[in-house]
Scaffold this motif. Structure first.
Motif, PDB file in Angstrom:
ATOM      1  N   ARG A  82       0.824  -1.209   0.000  1.00 60.79           N
ATOM      2  CA  ARG A  82       0.000   0.000   0.000  1.00 60.79           C
ATOM      3  C   ARG A  82       0.859   1.260   0.000  1.00 60.79           C
ATOM      4  N   SER A  83       2.081   1.152   0.526  1.00 62.40           N
ATOM      5  CA  SER A  83       2.989   2.304   0.558  1.00 62.40           C
ATOM      6  C   SER A  83       3.674   2.540  -0.784  1.00 62.40           C
ATOM      7  N   GLY A  84       3.453   1.652  -1.754  1.00 64.10           N
ATOM      8  CA  GLY A  84       4.007   1.842  -3.089  1.00 64.10           C
ATOM      9  C   GLY A  84       5.340   1.173  -3.327  1.00 64.10           C
ATOM     10  N   LEU A  85       5.845   0.412  -2.362  1.00 65.58           N
ATOM     11  CA  LEU A  85       7.171  -0.184  -2.520  1.00 65.58           C
ATOM     12  C   LEU A  85       7.174  -1.386  -3.457  1.00 65.58           C
ATOM     13  N   LEU A  86       5.998  -1.837  -3.865  1.00 61.52           N
ATOM     14  CA  LEU A  86       5.924  -2.931  -4.836  1.00 61.52           C
ATOM     15  C   LEU A  86       5.561  -2.430  -6.230  1.00 61.52           C
ATOM     16  N   ASP A  87       5.536  -1.110  -6.411  1.00 59.55           N
ATOM     17  CA  ASP A  87       5.260  -0.517  -7.722  1.00 59.55           C
ATOM     18  C   ASP A  87       6.364  -0.947  -8.699  1.00 59.55           C
ATOM     19  N   PRO A  88       6.037  -1.698  -9.756  1.00 57.40           N
ATOM     20  CA  PRO A  88       7.070  -2.216 -10.657  1.00 57.40           C
ATOM     21  C   PRO A  88       7.807  -1.138 -11.441  1.00 57.40           C
ATOM     22  N   ASP A  89       7.229   0.074 -11.522  1.00 56.35           N
ATOM     23  CA  ASP A  89       7.843   1.146 -12.310  1.00 56.35           C
ATOM     24  C   ASP A  89       8.787   2.024 -11.488  1.00 56.35           C
ATOM     25  N   LYS A  90       8.885   1.773 -10.183  1.00 56.36           N
ATOM     26  CA  LYS A  90       9.720   2.620  -9.320  1.00 56.36           C
ATOM     27  C   LYS A  90      10.610   1.741  -8.445  1.00 56.36           C
ATOM     28  N   ARG A  91      11.895   2.101  -8.404  1.00 56.24           N
ATOM     29  CA  ARG A  91      12.824   1.398  -7.518  1.00 56.24           C
ATOM     30  C   ARG A  91      12.751   2.034  -6.136  1.00 56.24           C
ATOM     31  N   PRO A  92      12.499   1.266  -5.080  1.00 55.70           N
ATOM     32  CA  PRO A  92      12.383   1.841  -3.737  1.00 55.70           C
ATOM     33  C   PRO A  92      13.667   2.536  -3.302  1.00 55.70           C
TER      34      PRO A  92
END
Length: 263
Positions: A78-88
């Motif tokens: 939910r925090s976006g850390l699994l967004d495939p387009d962005k490296r955490p």
């Protein structure tokens, strides 16, 4: 488990499970035999021995922590850390990037970490993925190498904290919202309104510097820190009560760096 056992700790296996892993007593006794809990260890020196002791019980420990793991992954998603387009990108005080490496393992993706101090900068392989560590003020320095920002970084850690202190568990409720559980409060949590005043003053100073074109180099910051961290009475007496930190994760309980460093 090898990463969790690689940092310093002294105490019994019971203390290790309770303080480093945040398990409650009923969870510990459900997963591990009483005889094992009485064994003492000194990490990282005894990490291979402790891993040997725990290996027969890893399945039971996995069952105990599975609700936390599921909730944590849901929170990270939910925090976006699994967004495939962005490296955490992870921001932290330092040092060796253990939390970043654990998250790289959990997320199963490459991560970048930006630290005040990176004792082991560069790229680390975590399974099939990589954790890249970069330091802002120092890279590649070790403890007791003469780097004051590292050797006395406990002063930083007292102040860079949240109102509720150290989170020890997380659960996702039926409405998909999250419930958080925290450890005991240090002085900074009990007097957080005073710490917020320090934060507000620091932010006001940064805004003023930007407005007037004033810049601090890395050397300037290091020199200023050297003065406050080593000279008696340079830290105002009115904020001395803010300098305590919960160091249970290493088995040391509450620590006061003002006393430790004799400042």
């Amino acid at each position: 488990m090898p990463m969790a056992l690689s940092n310093e700790f002294t105490g019994s296996i019971l203390d290790l499970m309770r303080k480093r892993f945040g398990l409650q007593l009923h969870e510990i006794f459900a997963a591990l035999p009483f005889e094992l809990l009485r064994f003492n260890c000194e990490l990282p020196k005894d990490q291979d021995l402790v891993l040997q002791w725990l290996t027969p019980h890893l399945k039971a420990l996995e069952d105990v922590v599975s609700p936390t793991r599921r909730s944590l992954i849901a929170y990270l998603s939910r925090s976006g850390l699994l967004d495939p387009d962005k490296r955490p990108l992870m921001l932290d005080l330092g040092y060796s990037g253990t939390i970043q490496k654990i998250l790289t393992h959990i997320l199963e993706r490459d991560t970048t970490g930006l630290y005040f101090i990176a004792t082991k900068p560069g790229d680390s392989a975590i399974g099939d993925h990589h954790a890249l560590l970069k330091g802002v003020f120092h890279e590649g320095v070790g403890w007791r190498d003469g780097c004051t920002m590292l050797d006395r970084s406990l002063l930083f850690e007292c102040l860079l904290t949240a109102p509720h202190g150290q989170m020890v568990d997380i659960r996702q409720k039926s409405n998909r919202e999250f419930e958080y559980f925290y450890g005991r409060e240090a002085a900074t949590q009990r007097h957080f309104q005073d710490l917020k005043t320090v934060f507000d003053g620091a932010i006001d100073h940064v805004v003023m510097c930007r407005h007037h074109g004033v810049n601090y180099t890395r050397a300037d910051v290091q020199d200023l820190y050297e003065v406050f961290a080593t000279r008696p009475n340079c830290i105002p007496h009115d904020v001395w009560h803010l300098f305590s930190v919960d160091d249970d994760i290493t088995g040391n309980g509450m620590v006061n760096p003002m006393q430790m460093f004799a400042i």
